[in-house]
Design an enzyme around this catalytic site. Structure first.
Site, PDB file in Angstrom:
ATOM      1  N   PRO A 146      -4.101 -38.636  -1.703  1.00 37.01           N
ATOM      2  CA  PRO A 146      -4.193 -39.713  -0.582  1.00 37.01           C
ATOM      3  C   PRO A 146      -5.309 -39.683   0.262  1.00 37.01           C
ATOM      4  O   PRO A 146      -5.711 -38.322   0.556  1.00 37.01           O
ATOM      5  CB  PRO A 146      -2.824 -39.653   0.058  1.00 37.01           C
ATOM      6  N   ASN A 147      -5.829 -40.810   0.603  1.00 35.27           N
ATOM      7  CA  ASN A 147      -6.810 -40.868   1.572  1.00 35.27           C
ATOM      8  C   ASN A 147      -8.337 -40.606   1.063  1.00 35.27           C
ATOM      9  O   ASN A 147      -9.332 -40.801   1.656  1.00 35.27           O
ATOM     10  CB  ASN A 147      -6.500 -40.466   2.903  1.00 35.27           C
ATOM     11  N   ARG A 200     -14.291 -41.983   5.911  1.00 29.79           N
ATOM     12  CA  ARG A 200     -13.380 -40.922   6.695  1.00 29.79           C
ATOM     13  C   ARG A 200     -13.955 -39.816   7.349  1.00 29.79           C
ATOM     14  O   ARG A 200     -14.364 -38.782   6.573  1.00 29.79           O
ATOM     15  CB  ARG A 200     -12.308 -40.618   5.688  1.00 29.79           C
ATOM     16  N   TYR A 249     -15.734 -34.618   6.269  1.00 31.04           N
ATOM     17  CA  TYR A 249     -15.746 -34.923   4.713  1.00 31.04           C
ATOM     18  C   TYR A 249     -17.046 -35.062   4.361  1.00 31.04           C
ATOM     19  O   TYR A 249     -17.224 -35.450   2.858  1.00 31.04           O
ATOM     20  CB  TYR A 249     -14.766 -35.715   4.373  1.00 31.04           C
ATOM     21  N   ASN A 267      -7.179 -32.279  -5.883  1.00 29.68           N
ATOM     22  CA  ASN A 267      -7.656 -32.490  -4.331  1.00 29.68           C
ATOM     23  C   ASN A 267      -6.279 -33.280  -4.033  1.00 29.68           C
ATOM     24  O   ASN A 267      -6.331 -34.238  -4.207  1.00 29.68           O
ATOM     25  CB  ASN A 267      -8.716 -32.822  -3.868  1.00 29.68           C
ATOM     26  N   ALA A 288      -3.515 -34.348   1.753  1.00 29.36           N
ATOM     27  CA  ALA A 288      -2.285 -33.944   2.727  1.00 29.36           C
ATOM     28  C   ALA A 288      -0.998 -33.359   2.099  1.00 29.36           C
ATOM     29  O   ALA A 288      -0.305 -32.693   2.372  1.00 29.36           O
ATOM     30  CB  ALA A 288      -1.823 -34.952   3.694  1.00 29.36           C
ATOM     31  N   GLU A 298      -7.048 -25.795  -7.592  1.00 24.91           N
ATOM     32  CA  GLU A 298      -6.823 -26.631  -6.180  1.00 24.91           C
ATOM     33  C   GLU A 298      -8.202 -26.570  -5.575  1.00 24.91           C
ATOM     34  O   GLU A 298      -8.959 -25.505  -5.352  1.00 24.91           O
ATOM     35  CB  GLU A 298      -5.884 -25.812  -5.453  1.00 24.91           C
ATOM     36  N   HIS A 349     -10.293 -28.290  -2.115  1.00 27.94           N
ATOM     37  CA  HIS A 349     -10.579 -29.104  -0.985  1.00 27.94           C
ATOM     38  C   HIS A 349     -11.970 -29.011  -0.442  1.00 27.94           C
ATOM     39  O   HIS A 349     -12.554 -28.089  -0.411  1.00 27.94           O
ATOM     40  CB  HIS A 349      -9.686 -28.413   0.192  1.00 27.94           C
ATOM     41  N   ARG A 365      -9.326 -25.281  10.143  1.00 27.69           N
ATOM     42  CA  ARG A 365      -8.769 -26.482  10.760  1.00 27.69           C
ATOM     43  C   ARG A 365      -7.469 -26.211  11.188  1.00 27.69           C
ATOM     44  O   ARG A 365      -7.173 -25.046  11.436  1.00 27.69           O
ATOM     45  CB  ARG A 365      -8.859 -27.447   9.645  1.00 27.69           C
TER      46      ARG A 365
HETATM   47  C1  DQA Z   1      -8.356 -32.218   1.931  1.00 27.01           C
HETATM   48  C2  DQA Z   1      -7.719 -31.317   3.122  1.00 27.01           C
HETATM   49  C3  DQA Z   1      -6.353 -31.828   3.475  1.00 27.01           C
HETATM   50  O1  DQA Z   1      -5.574 -30.980   4.675  1.00 27.01           O
HETATM   51  C4  DQA Z   1      -6.444 -33.337   4.112  1.00 27.01           C
HETATM   52  O2  DQA Z   1      -5.167 -33.922   4.276  1.00 27.01           O
HETATM   53  C5  DQA Z   1      -7.129 -33.938   3.008  1.00 27.01           C
HETATM   54  C6  DQA Z   1      -8.356 -33.527   2.386  1.00 27.01           C
HETATM   55  C7  DQA Z   1      -9.833 -31.547   1.620  1.00 27.01           C
HETATM   56  O3  DQA Z   1     -10.195 -31.964   0.689  1.00 27.01           O
HETATM   57  O4  DQA Z   1     -10.425 -31.002   2.563  1.00 27.01           O
HETATM   58  O5  DQA Z   1      -6.632 -35.321   2.731  1.00 27.01           O
HETATM   59  O6  DQA Z   1      -7.922 -31.851   0.985  1.00 27.01           O
END
Ligand code: DQA
Length: 151
Positions: free
Chosen positions: A10-11, A18, A23, A79, A82, A103, A105, A112
């Site tokens: 998501p997102n 964003r 990011y 990735n 959240a 995994e 990020h 954070r």
């Molecule tokens: C994320 C880190 C997560 O905590 C966050 O909710 C994201 C992006 C990252 O790529 O740094 O959506 O996965």
């Protein structure tokens, strides 16, 4: 040629606009182009996807498990956004399929908010890459290649 499946949660479709201080300014199509280049370098076909829906990500992990069992998939780079911090369903899908998964990020989640310090993905993952910005994607593809080579 085996496929590297890169799943974005998501997102991540909002990359570029964003929270650029967190990011960066690359868009998701930019990231896909970086991944295509890294996959060409390492001899993988690329399958790059994004969904805002947890169940869709679960379905894609099931598909990945079948593809890995059939020998066509090298592994998954996930990735989960959240959902990393909330999703028992994604944890169970990785465990249940036995798929090889890294995994990923973009940000250093440990630097954070405290709610980002726990991951449901990590205990089911082969390894974790975080904090390298979008360069983490090609780095994770290189890591998948080293796993394939038995390193
Ligand atoms: C994320 C880190 C997560 O905590 C966050 O909710 C994201 C992006 C990252 O790529 O740094 O959506 O996965």
């Amino acid at each position: 040629m085996k496929t590297a499946l890169i799943l974005n949660g998501p997102n991540l479709n909002l990359l570029g606009t964003r929270e650029p201080a967190v990011y960066g300014s690359h868009t998701l199509p930019d990231v896909e182009a970086m991944c295509a280049q890294a996959c060409a370098t390492h001899g993988f076909a690329l399958d790059f996807r994004q969904s805002n829906h947890e169940g869709v990500l679960v379905d894609w992990l099931h598909e990945a498990g079948r593809a890995q069992a059939a020998g066509s998939l090298a592994g998954v780079i996930l990735n989960a956004g959240a959902y990393t911090h909330t999703s028992v369903a994604l944890h169970d899908a990785i465990k249940g399929t036995g798929v090889t998964l890294i995994e990923l990020h973009i940000s250093n989640v440990f630097a954070r908010e405290a709610f980002r310090h726990h991951s449901y993905i990590s205990p089911a993952a082969k390894g974790v890459m975080c904090g390298f910005g979008v360069n983490g994607y090609p780095l994770a593809i290189a890591a998948l290649a080293s796993l394939q080579a038995g390193a």
